[in-house]
Design an enzyme around this catalytic site. Structure first.
Site: not given
Ligand code: CO
Length: 179
Positions: A97-98, A143, A46, A139-140, A51
């Site tokens: 997380c990225l 963000h 994701g 999670h997304e 991000q």
């Protein structure tokens, strides 16, 4: 079409709530295309617009099929998403997380959610998700509200993770020899 730079913990944009997307056009479609490329390049499931430095309510997700777990694959770009239902039942599972590479924490979240959103053409979508997909969607969506998975950890676990993160960052800097 390009791979975008991923913002890392400490970047202001990760803490800034995103704005609603109002225009569904070719520009949005090419942004979505970049987001998928960036996500696959970073080997994530994701990626949210903040991000890559854009305060917009938009994310991409690609949760692969897993026959052992009886899970179907799901790939989509979700614009202006909202959770309209969440299960009372919660479960704990590790998350990464990225934007906080190399770190992982156990996060408790509702097991299933119903999400409504638009696709990049502006058509309405409704997703009933459970398991890993439900976790990824939550999670997304976080963000888009300036929230990171570490915010869901207990104060002690968050402190430990941040200490580990700072140590890893300091070591990475040392390894970069000055030119
Ligand atoms: Co993330």
């Amino acid at each position: 079409m390009a791979i975008r730079r991923i913002e890392i913990l400490g970047s202001e944009v990760l803490r800034t709530p995103g704005e609603e997307v109002e225009t569904f056009d070719g520009e949005l479609e090419s942004l979505v295309d970049d987001m998928f490329r960036t996500m696959y390049h970073a080997e994530g499931v994701g990626l949210a617009a903040p991000q890559i430095g854009l305060s917009l309510r938009l994310f991409v997700v690609d949760v692969p099929e897993d026959e052992d777990e009886g899970r179907e694959g799901f790939r989509a770009a979700l614009v202006n998403p909202e959770i309209i239902e969440r299960s009372a039942e919660v479960e704990k599972a590790p998350e990464g997380c990225l934007s906080i590479p190399g770190m992982e924490g156990v996060v408790e979240r509702p097991v299933s959610v119903v999400m409504e959103a638009r696709d990049p053409q502006g058509e309405p979508l409704r997703i009933e998700a459970s398991g890993l997909l439900a976790r990824a969607l939550q999670h997304e969506l976080d963000h888009l509200n300036g929230v990171l998975f570490i915010d869901h950890l207990s104060p002690l676990n968050r402190k430990m993770l941040l200490r580990k993160w700072e140590k890893a960052r300091a070591e990475a800097e040392e390894e970069t020899a000055p030119l």
